[in-house]
Design a protein around this motif. Structure first.
Motif, PDB file in Angstrom:
ATOM      1  N   ILE A 112       0.834  -1.203   0.000  1.00  0.00           N
ATOM      2  CA  ILE A 112       0.000   0.000   0.000  1.00  0.00           C
ATOM      3  C   ILE A 112       0.871   1.256   0.000  1.00  0.00           C
ATOM      4  CG2 ILE A 112      -1.552   1.348   1.485  1.00  0.00           C
ATOM      5  CD1 ILE A 112      -3.013  -1.288   2.047  1.00  0.00           C
ATOM      6  N   THR A 113       1.900   1.265   0.852  1.00  0.00           N
ATOM      7  CA  THR A 113       2.775   2.433   0.904  1.00  0.00           C
ATOM      8  C   THR A 113       3.534   2.614  -0.410  1.00  0.00           C
ATOM      9  OG1 THR A 113       3.055   2.046   3.253  1.00  0.00           O
ATOM     10  CG2 THR A 113       4.604   3.549   2.227  1.00  0.00           C
ATOM     11  N   SER A 136       2.749   1.459  -3.368  1.00  0.00           N
ATOM     12  CA  SER A 136       1.813   1.836  -4.432  1.00  0.00           C
ATOM     13  C   SER A 136       1.524   3.332  -4.405  1.00  0.00           C
ATOM     14  CB  SER A 136       0.490   1.089  -4.276  1.00  0.00           C
ATOM     15  OG  SER A 136       0.678  -0.280  -4.429  1.00  0.00           O
ATOM     16  N   THR A 137       1.362   3.856  -3.197  1.00  0.00           N
ATOM     17  CA  THR A 137       1.078   5.285  -3.074  1.00  0.00           C
ATOM     18  C   THR A 137       2.187   6.100  -3.720  1.00  0.00           C
ATOM     19  OG1 THR A 137       0.016   4.773  -0.978  1.00  0.00           O
ATOM     20  CG2 THR A 137       0.453   7.089  -1.427  1.00  0.00           C
TER      21      THR A 137
END
Lengths: 216, 334
Positions: free
Chosen positions: B271-272, B274-275
């Protein structure tokens, strides 16, 4: 407005990427320590006694594969073997201890393993390192800190009990533990970047808890 | 020929913002704000580490769905936080994504694949080597080091590829026509299927634009190889946190909880990462929008990023490679 947000995010992304790796202090192993300063009968410091309690993860790492008799239990001899191996390994880096003194600094002699035990899931090891020559702190105090320059291991004094204790010390002697003050060390830290022996930045020193022993 | 001033002005403003940010960064680096920042990171690291040891210990003491969820959730947060720093993976990924136009979807897939692979590599190195060969973590340090060396060699390789592309893009060598290719710098990648028919003119009957299979398909194949290389350059370096979680879980007799925890860490990491990947893709789009009407400039900037980023990756890979040959006292030398 959306563009402004995008712009800000973009700059943040770039900024985060440009920060040196040392910005991301990543200790993976944690040690809680109690250190005893042993005085000889002449009132000089004869050596140091270390008690290190390791975090659960490192304790498992250290004890994994030590179960030689395969009985599934952690036994004294197995822990002692770990202790002996560790003090042999860290001898060359002075047991993670740095001294700061005007003039002479103490020199470590061979370490002696004292005891090992499990506290819950945490391994607790105790060993003693005598100085080659007893160190006189009546004229100048002794300053030392135990830390990992690479900051892979975090060393902190036990805050609940006594992190530093004086053993057999004359009445006029005292030990003072100062909190880690990363912000005050910043200039020193910035200038020490990349100059450490290990090749890594001496980030650990910014988080070091210095201890001053003096006899006035 | 009339020179448009608006794009130039925007370009100037954009550059100015970048310089100001850089200046602030350099200032912050030598100031108390920076130390407060690392202090904050340290406190976070310590807190999440403590949470993980607590959660896994509680699960080992009494396995229940409540303690299992605590493990998963705590690990997930650890992953999100731990990945927020500029690891080598994020530098590679953002350089690659800034240098050329890419789809957001693709950048997310790459981030997720790299993060999951990192978890799998940790599991293979800790559990795989133990259950197959009886090796404990202390004995697998060489395997970990070689996995890392492979990853860092790939980092340098990707740097070389990016530089090579930039050189070709600048038209310094190879086909000059490439810098004036009719596709310009439009923002979509050509990952539609290539099963379409070609007529004699090399035109694709199903998609209606000029299509040069010889160059484009080759570059696409190269791109897939680059993408796989990037995923492996990130994933082959197992996260120390994940390795320690697995060692602990096995030692405490809850090996499956370790796997659960590592996958939760990977998802958090994904998630990190991807951000940051999405930010990089969007940032490139924004830069191109700001430079509308100056298509050539966007291309020059992309190639510039590839050139500088490629050089940075070679240096980074080299530096990281060296650390695998040094012997710092980690893990008390065990």
């Amino acid at each position: 407005m959306l563009k402004l947000i995008q712009k800000t995010l973009f700059c943040t992304a770039i900024a985060v990427n440009l920060l040196p790796n040392s910005a991301w202090a990543h200790p993976h192993e944690f040690v809680t320590m109690q250190i005893g300063i042993a005085f000889d009968d002449a009132g000089k410091i004869a050596g140091m006694r270390y008690n290190w309690v390791f975090d659960e993860f490192f304790s498992a790492y250290a004890l994994e594969g030590q179960d030689n008799n395969k009985n599934g239990k952690v036994e004294r001899e197995e822990m002692d073997a770990v202790l002996t191996e560790i003090i042999g390994n860290i001898k060359r880096i002075q047991y993670f201890t740095k001294f700061e003194a005007e003039g002479l600094t103490p020199k470590f002699d061979e370490a002696t393993p004292l005891s090992s035990e499990m506290i819950g899931r945490q391994l607790s090891l105790t060993f003693e390192v005598p100085f080659k020559a007893s160190f006189d702190v009546t004229s100048t105090p002794l300053k030392y800190a135990t830390y990992d320059p690479e900051f892979y291991i975090s060393f902190e004094h036990d805050k609940g009990k006594k992190g530093v204790s004086l053993v057999n010390a004359p009445k006029n002697c005292s030990g003072e533990l100062s909190e880690a003050t990363p912000s005050e060390d910043i200039e020193e830290f910035a200038s020490s970047l990349g100059k450490d022996d290990s090749g890594g930045p001496d980030l650990g020193s910014s988080f070091a808890e210095w201890v001053t022993i003096s006899c006035k | 020929m009339q020179v448009k001033s608006a794009p130039n002005q925007r370009f100037f403003v954009f550059g100015l913002i970048a310089v100001v940010v850089l200046g602030l960064l350099v200032y912050a680096y030598g100031s108390a704000a920076y130390t407060q920042f690392i202090g904050w990171v340290y406190a976070g690291q310590k807190m999440f580490h403590g949470e993980m040891t607590d959660n896994l210990s509680k699960f080992a003491d009494s396995a229940s769905s409540a303690t299992a969820w605590a493990v998963v959730f705590g690990s997930f947060l650890y992953g999100v936080f731990h990945a927020a720093g500029p690891g080598h993976g994020k530098i590679i990924l953002s350089t690659y994504l800034l240098a050329q136009p890419h789809e957001v979807r693709k950048s997310v897939y790459m981030s997720a694949a790299a993060s999951i692979l990192q978890g799998i590599v940790a599991i293979v190195l800790v559990y795989g080597l133990f259950y197959a060969f009886g090796l404990v973590a202390k004995e697998t340090k060489a395997a970990v080091a070689w996995s890392e060396r492979l990853a860092f060699a790939l980092v340098m390789g990707i740097g070389v590829i990016l530089i090579w592309r930039a050189i070709k893009g600048f038209g310094w060598i190879g086909q000059k026509a490439h810098s004036h290719n009719p596709h310009g710098d439009h923002e979509h990648s050509h990952d539609h299927g290539h099963d379409h028919q070609h007529d004699e003119n090399g035109l694709c009957s199903t998609c209606g634009h000029a299509h040069v299979p010889s160059s484009e398909q080759v570059s696409k194949a190269t791109d897939i190889r680059t993408i796989v290389g990037i995923i492996f350059s990130i994933g082959l370096r197992p996260c120390s946190g994940a390795v320690l979680v697995l060692v602990f879980a096995k030692f405490a007799g809850i090996p499956l909880a370790g796997v659960l925890s590592v996958f939760a860490i990977s998802i958090g990491t994904a998630i990190t990462v991807s951000t940051l990947a999405i930010l990089s893709v969007q940032a490139r789009k924004l830069a191109v929008t700001l430079l509308d009407g100056a298509v050539g400039k966007a291309e020059i900037i992309g190639n510039g990023i590839a050139l500088v980023g490629g050089a940075a990756l070679i240096l980074l890979g080299y530096g990281l490679m060296q650390t695998t040959f040094e012997a710092p006292i980690r893990s008390m030398g065990l």
